[in-house]
Design an enzyme around this catalytic site. Structure first.
Site, PDB file in Angstrom:
ATOM      1  N   TYR A 109       0.828  -1.201   0.000  1.00 52.55           N
ATOM      2  CA  TYR A 109       0.000   0.000   0.000  1.00 52.55           C
ATOM      3  C   TYR A 109       0.866   1.256   0.000  1.00 52.55           C
ATOM      4  O   TYR A 109       1.887   1.313   0.671  1.00 52.55           O
ATOM      5  CB  TYR A 109      -0.894   0.022   1.245  1.00 52.55           C
ATOM      6  N   TRP A 111       1.207   5.680  -1.647  1.00 48.65           N
ATOM      7  CA  TRP A 111       0.894   6.677  -2.677  1.00 48.65           C
ATOM      8  C   TRP A 111       1.959   6.780  -3.749  1.00 48.65           C
ATOM      9  O   TRP A 111       1.754   7.415  -4.768  1.00 48.65           O
ATOM     10  CB  TRP A 111       0.674   8.040  -2.018  1.00 48.65           C
TER      11      TRP A 111
HETATM   12  N1  LIG Z   1      -2.230   8.613  12.253  1.00 52.82           N
HETATM   13  C1  LIG Z   1      -2.596   8.631  10.978  1.00 52.82           C
HETATM   14  N2  LIG Z   1      -2.073   7.734  10.125  1.00 52.82           N
HETATM   15  C2  LIG Z   1      -2.431   7.752   8.834  1.00 52.82           C
HETATM   16  C3  LIG Z   1      -3.349   8.704   8.344  1.00 52.82           C
HETATM   17  C4  LIG Z   1      -3.890   9.640   9.257  1.00 52.82           C
HETATM   18  O1  LIG Z   1      -4.721  10.499   8.884  1.00 52.82           O
HETATM   19  N3  LIG Z   1      -3.481   9.580  10.558  1.00 52.82           N
HETATM   20  N4  LIG Z   1      -3.706   8.697   7.021  1.00 52.82           N
HETATM   21  C5  LIG Z   1      -3.651   7.425   6.345  1.00 52.82           C
HETATM   22  C6  LIG Z   1      -3.855   7.595   4.907  1.00 52.82           C
HETATM   23  S1  LIG Z   1      -5.375   8.232   4.447  1.00 52.82           S
HETATM   24  C7  LIG Z   1      -2.954   7.213   3.978  1.00 52.82           C
HETATM   25  S2  LIG Z   1      -3.391   7.287   2.323  1.00 52.82           S
HETATM   26  C8  LIG Z   1      -1.650   6.648   4.364  1.00 52.82           C
HETATM   27  C9  LIG Z   1      -0.506   7.100   3.442  1.00 52.82           C
HETATM   28  O2  LIG Z   1       0.604   6.290   3.614  1.00 52.82           O
HETATM   29  P1  LIG Z   1       1.693   6.095   2.455  1.00 52.82           P
HETATM   30  O3  LIG Z   1       1.090   6.238   1.120  1.00 52.82           O
HETATM   31  O4  LIG Z   1       2.428   4.824   2.734  1.00 52.82           O
HETATM   32  O5  LIG Z   1       2.639   7.342   2.737  1.00 52.82           O
HETATM   33  P2  LIG Z   1       3.702   8.078   1.793  1.00 52.82           P
HETATM   34  O6  LIG Z   1       4.537   8.885   2.725  1.00 52.82           O
HETATM   35  O7  LIG Z   1       2.999   8.802   0.708  1.00 52.82           O
HETATM   36  O8  LIG Z   1       4.562   6.890   1.241  1.00 52.82           O
HETATM   37  C10 LIG Z   1       4.874   6.712  -0.093  1.00 52.82           C
HETATM   38  C11 LIG Z   1       6.292   6.157  -0.180  1.00 52.82           C
HETATM   39  O9  LIG Z   1       6.556   5.794  -1.536  1.00 52.82           O
HETATM   40  C12 LIG Z   1       7.866   6.234  -1.890  1.00 52.82           C
HETATM   41  N5  LIG Z   1       7.877   6.417  -3.356  1.00 52.82           N
HETATM   42  C13 LIG Z   1       7.424   7.480  -4.057  1.00 52.82           C
HETATM   43  N6  LIG Z   1       7.576   7.280  -5.379  1.00 52.82           N
HETATM   44  C14 LIG Z   1       8.135   6.051  -5.525  1.00 52.82           C
HETATM   45  C15 LIG Z   1       8.538   5.293  -6.675  1.00 52.82           C
HETATM   46  O10 LIG Z   1       8.413   5.702  -7.817  1.00 52.82           O
HETATM   47  N7  LIG Z   1       9.073   4.063  -6.427  1.00 52.82           N
HETATM   48  C16 LIG Z   1       9.250   3.574  -5.176  1.00 52.82           C
HETATM   49  N8  LIG Z   1       9.779   2.359  -5.044  1.00 52.82           N
HETATM   50  N9  LIG Z   1       8.889   4.288  -4.078  1.00 52.82           N
HETATM   51  C17 LIG Z   1       8.339   5.501  -4.258  1.00 52.82           C
HETATM   52  C18 LIG Z   1       8.061   7.525  -1.119  1.00 52.82           C
HETATM   53  O11 LIG Z   1       9.433   7.842  -0.983  1.00 52.82           O
HETATM   54  C19 LIG Z   1       7.355   7.188   0.207  1.00 52.82           C
HETATM   55  O12 LIG Z   1       8.247   6.632   1.141  1.00 52.82           O
HETATM   56  O13 LIG Z   1      -1.345   7.005   5.714  1.00 52.82           O
HETATM   57  C20 LIG Z   1      -2.374   6.633   6.621  1.00 52.82           C
HETATM   58  N10 LIG Z   1      -1.913   6.829   7.978  1.00 52.82           N
HETATM   59  N1  LIG Z   2      -1.358  18.402   2.235  1.00 51.14           N
HETATM   60  C1  LIG Z   2      -1.831  17.147   2.230  1.00 51.14           C
HETATM   61  N2  LIG Z   2      -3.023  16.880   1.659  1.00 51.14           N
HETATM   62  C2  LIG Z   2      -3.514  15.608   1.678  1.00 51.14           C
HETATM   63  C3  LIG Z   2      -2.773  14.540   2.212  1.00 51.14           C
HETATM   64  C4  LIG Z   2      -1.520  14.853   2.812  1.00 51.14           C
HETATM   65  O1  LIG Z   2      -0.810  13.970   3.342  1.00 51.14           O
HETATM   66  N3  LIG Z   2      -1.086  16.148   2.794  1.00 51.14           N
HETATM   67  N4  LIG Z   2      -3.277  13.252   2.158  1.00 51.14           N
HETATM   68  C5  LIG Z   2      -4.342  12.984   1.198  1.00 51.14           C
HETATM   69  C6  LIG Z   2      -5.020  11.731   1.535  1.00 51.14           C
HETATM   70  S1  LIG Z   2      -4.220  10.261   1.199  1.00 51.14           S
HETATM   71  C7  LIG Z   2      -6.272  11.690   2.051  1.00 51.14           C
HETATM   72  S2  LIG Z   2      -7.007  10.194   2.367  1.00 51.14           S
HETATM   73  C8  LIG Z   2      -7.021  12.911   2.351  1.00 51.14           C
HETATM   74  C9  LIG Z   2      -7.643  12.797   3.736  1.00 51.14           C
HETATM   75  O2  LIG Z   2      -8.646  13.708   3.951  1.00 51.14           O
HETATM   76  P1  LIG Z   2      -9.308  13.750   5.412  1.00 51.14           P
HETATM   77  O3  LIG Z   2      -9.383  12.398   5.973  1.00 51.14           O
HETATM   78  O4  LIG Z   2     -10.563  14.489   5.319  1.00 51.14           O
HETATM   79  O5  LIG Z   2      -8.183  14.611   6.166  1.00 51.14           O
HETATM   80  P2  LIG Z   2      -7.786  14.952   7.653  1.00 51.14           P
HETATM   81  O6  LIG Z   2      -6.841  16.091   7.539  1.00 51.14           O
HETATM   82  O7  LIG Z   2      -7.337  13.751   8.388  1.00 51.14           O
HETATM   83  O8  LIG Z   2      -9.135  15.421   8.369  1.00 51.14           O
HETATM   84  C10 LIG Z   2      -9.935  16.491   7.902  1.00 51.14           C
HETATM   85  C11 LIG Z   2     -10.415  17.314   9.059  1.00 51.14           C
HETATM   86  O9  LIG Z   2     -11.256  16.533   9.883  1.00 51.14           O
HETATM   87  C12 LIG Z   2     -11.057  16.900  11.241  1.00 51.14           C
HETATM   88  N5  LIG Z   2     -11.510  15.827  12.130  1.00 51.14           N
HETATM   89  C13 LIG Z   2     -10.806  14.790  12.619  1.00 51.14           C
HETATM   90  N6  LIG Z   2     -11.572  13.999  13.383  1.00 51.14           N
HETATM   91  C14 LIG Z   2     -12.810  14.550  13.380  1.00 51.14           C
HETATM   92  C15 LIG Z   2     -14.075  14.190  13.967  1.00 51.14           C
HETATM   93  O10 LIG Z   2     -14.206  13.197  14.662  1.00 51.14           O
HETATM   94  N7  LIG Z   2     -15.131  14.996  13.671  1.00 51.14           N
HETATM   95  C16 LIG Z   2     -15.031  16.103  12.898  1.00 51.14           C
HETATM   96  N8  LIG Z   2     -16.115  16.799  12.653  1.00 51.14           N
HETATM   97  N9  LIG Z   2     -13.850  16.476  12.355  1.00 51.14           N
HETATM   98  C17 LIG Z   2     -12.770  15.705  12.576  1.00 51.14           C
HETATM   99  C18 LIG Z   2      -9.565  17.130  11.297  1.00 51.14           C
HETATM  100  O11 LIG Z   2      -9.239  17.977  12.352  1.00 51.14           O
HETATM  101  C19 LIG Z   2      -9.285  17.776   9.951  1.00 51.14           C
HETATM  102  O12 LIG Z   2      -9.275  19.173  10.039  1.00 51.14           O
HETATM  103  O13 LIG Z   2      -6.163  14.046   2.327  1.00 51.14           O
HETATM  104  C20 LIG Z   2      -5.352  14.103   1.141  1.00 51.14           C
HETATM  105  N10 LIG Z   2      -4.725  15.384   1.093  1.00 51.14           N
HETATM  106 MO   LIG Z   3      -5.297   8.530   2.113  1.00 55.30          MO
END
Ligand SMILES: Nc1nc2c(c(=O)[nH]1)N[C@H]1C(S)=C(S)[C@@H](COP(=O)(O)OP(=O)(O)OC[C@H]3O[C@@H](n4cnc5c(=O)[nH]c(N)nc54)[C@H](O)[C@@H]3O)O[C@H]1N2
Ligand SMILES: Nc1nc2c(c(=O)[nH]1)N[C@H]1C(S)=C(S)[C@@H](COP(=O)(O)OP(=O)(O)OC[C@H]3O[C@@H](n4cnc5c(=O)[nH]c(N)nc54)[C@H](O)[C@@H]3O)O[C@H]1N2
Ligand SMILES: [Mo]
Length: 764
Positions: A109, A111
């Site tokens: 998994y 991005w």
């Molecule tokens: N506490 C907490 N944890 C969360 C979340 C949260 O809101 N709170 N959000 C969750 C969500 S929604 C998501 S989507 C995940 C995201 O989690 P990840 O998608 O695992 O996070 P990234 O840091 O985007 O990791 C991508 C990795 O791919 C590598 N990479 C980029 N391009 C390439 C390439 O071309 N080849 C190879 N081999 N590697 C590459 C980058 O260097 C990086 O280390 O995290 C989740 N974890």
């Molecule tokens: N800059 C930046 N943008 C991103 C990403 C990133 O890593 N960096 N990750 C991308 C990815 S993979 C994803 S999945 C999306 C995620 O998108 P979301 O999951 O919507 O993102 P979050 O920032 O975790 O949360 C959005 C808001 O919800 C609020 N919140 C948290 N818990 C609660 C709750 O229980 N109730 C209410 N009402 N609000 C709450 C948080 O404070 C935050 O301001 O974002 C994407 N966009």
């Molecule tokens: Mo995500």
């Protein structure tokens, strides 16, 4: 300008800066570009790159399974590419011969990078399929609960996401915009696959200019940046209770749209009995909700009346379902919007993630772009993505998912390319233990991430600017020739070339089909061109595209109203649910007989929440949202991310009241802790976070002190809880977490997250 490149945060123009250096600038056509990634080059970031194939010393000397507890501590030995590839091929062969392909976890998994061909996750899946398959994952950390729930009750998330009512339609028609969890433009800096035009801040501005009233509900007040927003403070993870009380008021005051519920929905009577308390004697009225949410009953009742009185869009952030019982806010959002009866009307109904990424609310045309085929996977074993530690810790154990019961496979080898589990997974101290189970862990990485440092074999991957690719993202309106503008750093290679050599060693010609990268780009482009022609969009041939650099599909824009066809003619355009309608009660889900996910939306207490915090208990609810200054853990070492740190740590936002009670001041280093782990963070005091809540964004590179276990940099995932949302969807519950906050911490240890691992020469 030399060329374009593209990343999840936007298209960039690449210039020669002289002396062999490159300079990135924003795409001129972007009305609201972001600074993320402009600083992705230079010594600081390159100093963290993986330069050569590297093998963990114990593994190299003693073979698979050697001293797994030393992962993350053992030094690495750099080896030649040929040797590294021979080792990986031999190990894949051994595991397949002895244990079968179902012993290989290739979920991988993450991005990775934008670009349709060099998409690491697609490449690793295609490669593993070509050698007989792998254990896969389902769903995402983004939408773990929502994907399973929404397809059962209304429509698959893909189609909902791609068909959100567009910003222009809302500006013209919406009168009241109610947001649960804001519309964070910080998150809309991103779209998977890239962005030509950032539209969320301009979109919000247009709503305000049109005089639309905006109400933001949640624990955080600065996630909806527009003038005159009303902020209703709500305890984290209690949104479902608040929505239930709105529903109660609508019924009680005769404001529910009975005609809509009759024609377009099934099962409202079952839900109504629950919400009114007829089924169990507990009405879910505003008084009841006040005690759970902290929102005054009168505020809830007034909001319900206002919502029923005018054209209302109800939006919910994805974060709400990344929590204990995260299925319930999804279901309640749809139920509430159905009761308001405006689903399918311009500017009414619901939104699920305006602001979560840039693409939601786009009016660019919906066209599918170039896609690398992944082949067929003969292995049937899978996990819901966030169950990885459970899988590794309990081989042969069973788990429930979407109504079925399944068995965790016995994993011997983990293969990861394009993701960072030591960023994304919850309860990292538990993952550390689980990570000792496999005999071999292979990682392709660009950077020495915490995951790379905890692998047995690390293969250095190129970054986008070091290879040719095609940039495209649904509803983002562009097709970009992403040209190679620099030579690969040190010995980095494209994931494709690495897999091609492995496929050669393992006798799997199906992986490459005999094509070079360039020939693949051509094939993927031409296939997509054919499909687009079918939709009336004519593209030039590949050679012309490659010379043109960028094709803007923006002229095909047109307004979107979600579920309009369904509303206009539900018989001709039924939903893909058993009833063809919106399932406010689901016989199917009820039939699964799950305690933690009944047959209609319901309030179920989270595992950890402020309702458990009694007087004298000093715990705060920790929200770990997405970081403003980077994408997850990517480019945390770049200056834009580093400039946001406080005392070198990830900032934790605290309400001044909570800080004062603990003797903590702005700029202090504090310790966050619970029974799962401890980390340091740097304090920012803010009135935009309600008392009782702390906010520490995800993505600071995991940096534990090997002796004390203290995480030094501010990674919230040493604190978060690793259980499923419920036995229905098994999504991640990152937002369900209580912590102690104490400080100030003096003599905090130095952050070492960006130091490469130790290296030794062979035999030393
Ligand atoms: N506490 C907490 N944890 C969360 C979340 C949260 O809101 N709170 N959000 C969750 C969500 S929604 C998501 S989507 C995940 C995201 O989690 P990840 O998608 O695992 O996070 P990234 O840091 O985007 O990791 C991508 C990795 O791919 C590598 N990479 C980029 N391009 C390439 C390439 O071309 N080849 C190879 N081999 N590697 C590459 C980058 O260097 C990086 O280390 O995290 C989740 N974890
Ligand atoms: N800059 C930046 N943008 C991103 C990403 C990133 O890593 N960096 N990750 C991308 C990815 S993979 C994803 S999945 C999306 C995620 O998108 P979301 O999951 O919507 O993102 P979050 O920032 O975790 O949360 C959005 C808001 O919800 C609020 N919140 C948290 N818990 C609660 C709750 O229980 N109730 C209410 N009402 N609000 C709450 C948080 O404070 C935050 O301001 O974002 C994407 N966009
Ligand atoms: Mo995500």
């Amino acid at each position: 300008m030399k060329a374009y490149t593209s990343a999840h945060w936007g298209i960039r123009e690449v210039f020669d800066a002289g002396g062999g250096e490159l300079r990135l600038e924003n795409f001129a056509g972007d009305p609201d570009p972001t600074p993320i990634g402009l600083d992705q080059h230079g010594d600081r970031v390159e100093g963290v790159r993986v330069r050569r194939p590297s093998v963990r010393r114990s593994w190299l000397e003693k073979g698979p399974g050697a001293s797994p507890e030393l992962r993350g501590r053992d030094p690495f030995v750099e080896v030649e590419w040929d040797e590294a590839l021979d080792l990986v091929a031999a190990e894949l062969q051994r595991v397949r011969d002895v244990h079968g392909n179902e012993a290989i976890f290739g979920g991988s998994y993450g991005w990775s990078s934008a670009g349709r061909f060099h998409h690491a996750q697609s490449q690793v899946h295609r490669f593993l399929n070509s050698i007989g398959g792998y254990v896969r994952h389902l769903n995402s950390y983004s939408l773990g609960a929502a994907r399973v729930m929404m397809s059962r009750i209304i429509a698959p998330m893909e189609s909902l996401m791609a068909n959100h009512t567009s910003w222009d339609v809302m500006a013209q028609n919406t009168r009241l915009f109610v947001a649960f969890g804001g519309v964070p433009w910080k998150n809309a800096q991103i779209s998977a696959g890239g962005i030509a035009r950032h539209r969320v801040r301009p979109g919000l501005k247009a709503l305000r200019e049109a005089g639309i009233r905006i109400v933001n509900i949640g624990p955080v007040g600065d996630n909806l940046e527009a003038d005159g927003v009303e902020w209703i403070r709500l305890r984290p993870n209690t949104d479902t209770a608040l929505m239930l009380a709105i529903a109660w008021t609508l019924v009680d005051e005769g404001l529910a749209d009975r005609a809509f519920l009759e024609r377009y929905c099934v099962g409202f009577d079952r839900f109504e009995a629950y919400v009114m308390g007829r089924s169990d004697g507990q009405p879910r009225d505003p008084q009841w909700a006040e005690s759970i949410t902290g929102v005054p009953a009168a505020t809830i009742a007034a909001l319900a009346r206002d919502m029923a009185a005018t054209r209302t869009m109800v939006n919910m952030a994805w974060s709400l379902q990344r929590a204990s019982h995260g299925e319930q806010p999804c279901w309640m959002l749809v139920t509430l919007a159905a009761m308001l009866g405006q689903i399918g009307l311009p500017g009414g109904g619901f939104g699920f993630g305006y602001g979560a990424t840039n693409s939601l609310g786009s009016d660019e045309r919906l066209l599918s772009g170039p896609t690398l085929p992944q082949g067929a996977n003969p292995v049937s074993a899978f996990i819901p993505v966030a169950r990885i530690a459970d899988m590794l810790l309990q081989p042969g154990g069973s788990f429930a998912y979407d109504g079925g019961v399944h068995t965790y496979p016995d994993i011997r080898m983990v293969y990861w390319a394009g993701g960072n589990p030591y960023h994304h997974h919850q309860d990292l101290n538990r993952l550390v233990k689980a990570w000792e189970k496999p005999e071999t862990i292979v990682v392709h990485e660009q950077y020495w991430t915490a995951t790379a440092k905890r692998a047995d074999i690390v293969l250095p991957a190129t970054i986008s600017m070091e290879r040719d690719d095609i940039g495209y993202s649904t509803r983002e309106g562009h097709l970009v020739a992403m040209k190679r503008v620099k030579a690969p750093l040190a010995e980095a290679r494209d994931d494709y070339d690495i897999f091609a050599d492995l496929a050669g060693r393992l006798g799997a010609p199906g992986y490459t089909e005999g094509l070079t990268s360039r020939e693949w780009l051509q094939r993927l482009y031409e296939e997509s061109r054919g499909k687009m022609a079918g939709h009336g969009v004519s593209l030039p041939d590949f050679e012309t595209f490659w010379k043109t650099d960028l094709i803007d599909l923006g002229e095909h824009s047109r307004p979107v109203v979600m579920l309009e066809e369904f509303r206009n003619d539900p018989a001709a355009n039924p939903l893909a649910t058993p009833s063809g309608r919106i399932e406010i009660f689901s016989e199917t889900i009820e039939g699964f007989g799950l305690d933690d996910c009944p047959g209609h939306a319901a309030w179920l207490e989270p595992h950890e929440w402020l309702g458990q915090v009694q007087p004298g208990d000093t715990r705060l609810h920790l929200i770990s949202d997405q970081p403003q200054r980077r994408l997850h853990s990517q480019l945390d070492a770049a200056s834009h991310s580093l400039e946001g740190k406080v005392a070198g740590r990830e900032p934790v936002y605290l309400n001044p009241q909570d800080a004062a009670a603990r003797g903590i001041a702005d700029g202090d280093i504090v310790e966050l802790s619970n029974e799962r782990g401890r980390c340091l963070a740097g304090v920012i005091l803010s009135e935009d976070i309600m008392p009782g809540v702390a906010r520490l964004a995800t993505g600071a590179w995991y940096d534990p002190d090997p002796d004390t276990g203290l995480e030094k940099h501010g990674n919230p995932n040493v604190l978060t809880l690793d259980v499923g949302t419920s036995s229905f969807a098994q999504g991640s519950v990152a937002q369900t977490c209580l912590v102690e906050v104490s400080g100030p911490v003096r003599d905090a240890p130095q952050v070492t997250a960006f130091d490469p691992p130790p290296f030794v020469v062979r035999g030393s």
